[in-house]
Motif scaffolding. Sequence first.
Motif, PDB file in Angstrom:
ATOM      1  N   TYR A  20      50.012  54.052  54.901  1.00 43.69           N
ATOM      2  CA  TYR A  20      49.160  54.912  54.074  1.00 43.69           C
ATOM      3  C   TYR A  20      47.893  54.145  53.709  1.00 43.69           C
ATOM      4  O   TYR A  20      47.806  52.914  53.857  1.00 43.69           O
ATOM      5  CB  TYR A  20      49.890  55.317  52.787  1.00 43.69           C
ATOM      6  N   GLY A  21      46.899  54.871  53.240  1.00 40.70           N
ATOM      7  CA  GLY A  21      45.707  54.271  52.661  1.00 40.70           C
ATOM      8  C   GLY A  21      45.630  54.615  51.187  1.00 40.70           C
ATOM      9  O   GLY A  21      46.361  55.475  50.696  1.00 40.70           O
TER      10      GLY A  21
ATOM     11  N   GLN B 102      37.503  45.598  44.985  1.00 43.06           N
ATOM     12  CA  GLN B 102      36.945  44.778  46.064  1.00 43.06           C
ATOM     13  C   GLN B 102      37.480  43.347  45.981  1.00 43.06           C
ATOM     14  O   GLN B 102      37.767  42.715  46.999  1.00 43.06           O
ATOM     15  CB  GLN B 102      35.417  44.753  45.972  1.00 43.06           C
ATOM     16  N   GLU B 103      37.611  42.843  44.762  1.00 45.69           N
ATOM     17  CA  GLU B 103      38.114  41.486  44.554  1.00 45.69           C
ATOM     18  C   GLU B 103      39.609  41.398  44.864  1.00 45.69           C
ATOM     19  O   GLU B 103      40.068  40.467  45.540  1.00 45.69           O
ATOM     20  CB  GLU B 103      37.862  41.057  43.113  1.00 45.69           C
ATOM     21  N   GLU B 104      40.363  42.361  44.369  1.00 49.01           N
ATOM     22  CA  GLU B 104      41.813  42.323  44.561  1.00 49.01           C
ATOM     23  C   GLU B 104      42.180  42.429  46.040  1.00 49.01           C
ATOM     24  O   GLU B 104      43.050  41.700  46.530  1.00 49.01           O
ATOM     25  CB  GLU B 104      42.468  43.442  43.751  1.00 49.01           C
ATOM     26  N   THR B 105      41.536  43.337  46.764  1.00 46.72           N
ATOM     27  CA  THR B 105      41.851  43.484  48.191  1.00 46.72           C
ATOM     28  C   THR B 105      41.478  42.237  48.975  1.00 46.72           C
ATOM     29  O   THR B 105      42.160  41.874  49.947  1.00 46.72           O
ATOM     30  CB  THR B 105      41.144  44.716  48.789  1.00 46.72           C
ATOM     31  N   THR B 106      40.423  41.560  48.564  1.00 49.70           N
ATOM     32  CA  THR B 106      40.039  40.312  49.226  1.00 49.70           C
ATOM     33  C   THR B 106      41.152  39.275  49.113  1.00 49.70           C
ATOM     34  O   THR B 106      41.501  38.609  50.092  1.00 49.70           O
ATOM     35  CB  THR B 106      38.727  39.776  48.620  1.00 49.70           C
ATOM     36  N   VAL B 107      41.728  39.133  47.933  1.00 49.01           N
ATOM     37  CA  VAL B 107      42.801  38.152  47.744  1.00 49.01           C
ATOM     38  C   VAL B 107      44.085  38.601  48.432  1.00 49.01           C
ATOM     39  O   VAL B 107      44.840  37.781  48.971  1.00 49.01           O
ATOM     40  CB  VAL B 107      43.036  37.908  46.237  1.00 49.01           C
ATOM     41  N   LEU B 108      44.324  39.913  48.453  1.00 51.22           N
ATOM     42  CA  LEU B 108      45.538  40.440  49.086  1.00 51.22           C
ATOM     43  C   LEU B 108      45.428  40.505  50.609  1.00 51.22           C
ATOM     44  O   LEU B 108      46.429  40.723  51.296  1.00 51.22           O
ATOM     45  CB  LEU B 108      45.840  41.842  48.535  1.00 51.22           C
ATOM     46  N   GLY B 109      44.214  40.350  51.137  1.00 50.27           N
ATOM     47  CA  GLY B 109      44.015  40.428  52.575  1.00 50.27           C
ATOM     48  C   GLY B 109      44.075  41.841  53.121  1.00 50.27           C
ATOM     49  O   GLY B 109      44.371  42.044  54.308  1.00 50.27           O
ATOM     50  N   VAL B 110      43.767  42.829  52.278  1.00 53.05           N
ATOM     51  CA  VAL B 110      43.816  44.236  52.682  1.00 53.05           C
ATOM     52  C   VAL B 110      42.393  44.716  52.995  1.00 53.05           C
ATOM     53  O   VAL B 110      41.478  44.510  52.185  1.00 53.05           O
ATOM     54  CB  VAL B 110      44.436  45.096  51.556  1.00 53.05           C
ATOM     55  N   PRO B 111      42.168  45.370  54.135  1.00 52.40           N
ATOM     56  CA  PRO B 111      40.827  45.877  54.445  1.00 52.40           C
ATOM     57  C   PRO B 111      40.324  46.831  53.364  1.00 52.40           C
ATOM     58  O   PRO B 111      41.058  47.721  52.926  1.00 52.40           O
ATOM     59  CB  PRO B 111      41.022  46.614  55.776  1.00 52.40           C
TER      60      PRO B 111
ATOM     61  N   TYR C   6      49.124  48.965  35.965  1.00 53.16           N
ATOM     62  CA  TYR C   6      48.672  47.818  36.752  1.00 53.16           C
ATOM     63  C   TYR C   6      49.681  47.431  37.820  1.00 53.16           C
ATOM     64  O   TYR C   6      49.312  47.221  38.984  1.00 53.16           O
ATOM     65  CB  TYR C   6      48.407  46.623  35.828  1.00 53.16           C
ATOM     66  N   LEU C   7      50.946  47.314  37.479  1.00 58.26           N
ATOM     67  CA  LEU C   7      51.945  46.841  38.442  1.00 58.26           C
ATOM     68  C   LEU C   7      52.141  47.842  39.577  1.00 58.26           C
ATOM     69  O   LEU C   7      52.238  47.452  40.749  1.00 58.26           O
ATOM     70  CB  LEU C   7      53.269  46.559  37.740  1.00 58.26           C
ATOM     71  N   ASP C   8      52.180  49.123  39.255  1.00 63.46           N
ATOM     72  CA  ASP C   8      52.320  50.145  40.295  1.00 63.46           C
ATOM     73  C   ASP C   8      51.121  50.113  41.239  1.00 63.46           C
ATOM     74  O   ASP C   8      51.266  50.188  42.464  1.00 63.46           O
ATOM     75  CB  ASP C   8      52.449  51.535  39.678  1.00 63.46           C
ATOM     76  N   PHE C   9      49.928  49.999  40.661  1.00 65.97           N
ATOM     77  CA  PHE C   9      48.737  50.024  41.518  1.00 65.97           C
ATOM     78  C   PHE C   9      48.632  48.754  42.358  1.00 65.97           C
ATOM     79  O   PHE C   9      48.212  48.804  43.530  1.00 65.97           O
ATOM     80  CB  PHE C   9      47.467  50.209  40.682  1.00 65.97           C
ATOM     81  N   LEU C  10      49.025  47.630  41.795  1.00 64.14           N
ATOM     82  CA  LEU C  10      49.006  46.388  42.567  1.00 64.14           C
ATOM     83  C   LEU C  10      49.968  46.466  43.751  1.00 64.14           C
ATOM     84  O   LEU C  10      49.641  46.059  44.872  1.00 64.14           O
ATOM     85  CB  LEU C  10      49.366  45.206  41.659  1.00 64.14           C
ATOM     86  N   ARG C  11      51.156  47.006  43.514  1.00 64.27           N
ATOM     87  CA  ARG C  11      52.121  47.192  44.602  1.00 64.27           C
ATOM     88  C   ARG C  11      51.551  48.134  45.668  1.00 64.27           C
ATOM     89  O   ARG C  11      51.637  47.874  46.872  1.00 64.27           O
ATOM     90  CB  ARG C  11      53.414  47.761  44.028  1.00 64.27           C
ATOM     91  N   LEU C  12      50.954  49.228  45.221  1.00 59.29           N
ATOM     92  CA  LEU C  12      50.395  50.219  46.140  1.00 59.29           C
ATOM     93  C   LEU C  12      49.283  49.611  46.990  1.00 59.29           C
ATOM     94  O   LEU C  12      49.244  49.791  48.215  1.00 59.29           O
ATOM     95  CB  LEU C  12      49.863  51.405  45.331  1.00 59.29           C
ATOM     96  N   THR C  13      48.397  48.863  46.351  1.00 63.41           N
ATOM     97  CA  THR C  13      47.275  48.258  47.061  1.00 63.41           C
ATOM     98  C   THR C  13      47.740  47.186  48.035  1.00 63.41           C
ATOM     99  O   THR C  13      47.264  47.100  49.178  1.00 63.41           O
ATOM    100  CB  THR C  13      46.275  47.653  46.062  1.00 63.41           C
ATOM    101  N   SER C  14      48.672  46.361  47.600  1.00 56.74           N
ATOM    102  CA  SER C  14      49.091  45.224  48.418  1.00 56.74           C
ATOM    103  C   SER C  14      49.751  45.656  49.720  1.00 56.74           C
ATOM    104  O   SER C  14      49.717  44.921  50.710  1.00 56.74           O
ATOM    105  CB  SER C  14      50.052  44.330  47.630  1.00 56.74           C
ATOM    106  N   GLN C  15      50.333  46.857  49.753  1.00 57.42           N
ATOM    107  CA  GLN C  15      51.044  47.327  50.937  1.00 57.42           C
ATOM    108  C   GLN C  15      50.262  48.379  51.719  1.00 57.42           C
ATOM    109  O   GLN C  15      50.781  48.966  52.670  1.00 57.42           O
ATOM    110  CB  GLN C  15      52.412  47.890  50.538  1.00 57.42           C
ATOM    111  N   ALA C  16      49.011  48.631  51.331  1.00 53.56           N
ATOM    112  CA  ALA C  16      48.205  49.661  51.994  1.00 53.56           C
ATOM    113  C   ALA C  16      47.679  49.169  53.340  1.00 53.56           C
ATOM    114  O   ALA C  16      47.459  47.972  53.554  1.00 53.56           O
ATOM    115  CB  ALA C  16      47.043  50.072  51.099  1.00 53.56           C
ATOM    116  N   ARG C  17      47.459  50.107  54.227  1.00 51.88           N
ATOM    117  CA  ARG C  17      46.824  49.796  55.526  1.00 51.88           C
ATOM    118  C   ARG C  17      45.341  49.534  55.323  1.00 51.88           C
ATOM    119  O   ARG C  17      44.746  48.689  55.984  1.00 51.88           O
ATOM    120  CB  ARG C  17      47.041  50.988  56.468  1.00 51.88           C
TER     121      ARG C  17
END
Length: 348
Positions: free
Chosen positions: A185-186, A271-280, A250-261
């Motif tokens: 998912y995105g 923008q900062e969080e995805t950079t650290v998580l390695g998510v496009p 926060y925790l739900d959104f962090l989980r959602l973002t970290s596993q997104a395509r």
Amino acid sequence: MKIAPLCEQFAARGIPHVLVHTGQHYDHRMSKLFFDELGIPRPDRDLGVGSGSQAEQTAEIMKRLEPVLLEERPDLMIVVGDVTSTMAATITAAKLGIPVAHVESGLRSFDRTMPEEINRLLTDAIADWHFTTEDSANENLKREGVAAEKVFFVGNTMIDTLVKHVERASESPILETLGVAPKGYGVVTLHRPSNVDNRENLTVIMEALHEIAREIPLVFPIHPRTRKRIDEFGLGHLINGFIFTEPLGYLDFLRLTSQARLVLTDSGGIQEETTVLGVPCITMRENTERPVTVTCGTNILVGADGKRIVEEGKKRLNGFTAGGSIPPLWDGHAAERIVDFIVNRICS
């Protein structure tokens, strides 16, 4: 997310401090979620400012904060970020002769149509100490005439919070609740007035997102104003393929973002969080005050250009990666560096 690591450091070192919540962000459910999830103590003072125009909020914050500062007479006031509260509190303290430290100082979009840019400029013009997150911020402050001895490159307290909670967030059941699989998912966030309140821009963006949603489900924690504009502008026919949710904790959104395509957003912090998580991350803005997320991280700017949104989205769905690395000092220890400075310079 930015103040929690500082509160933790102050408490751990026995440094007396007073936490003031202006109430500018006044959603009680969300506020409670964030305080509880991040382990932030209840605010010592809650100003209860609530909603209103920029001018109304600024005036109310200044009016309600001044007696608190007169009573407490702190040795230092710390402000974070770039919201109206940041700017209004800085002006109030400066007029009372109370030194101000700005955490996340020096960021610039160079777009004065953004209220946050005005807040950043005014805050940094009168703050006494500047704690920065990236090298571009140091250069901006230097160019604006801030003395080098007032600027300290410390890293990013928001990333301190992410590093601390990412493992705990992995226990969130949000993916199961929404019926999505990791990398299947995105995620979309959309709230900036230039995107949401402009009929043409919102139409173009929604059409582009609708095209991407044909290929992968898009989870959309939707801002109430965004939902209202979609209805007002008659864009309901474009919402197929979206999984709408209320704004998430926060925790739900962090989980959602970290596993997104991939993530499509107009937010700065994401923008900062995805950079650290390695998510496009595809940012639907013409500019960013966080350029390190583009030069070093996983972020790309596409504006409200429907063709580019679709092209960049599909490229990433088809396996394209621009690489990306974690910026310097985004290591989870920014708050420690800030409080070290305060202990050495203020408390000694």
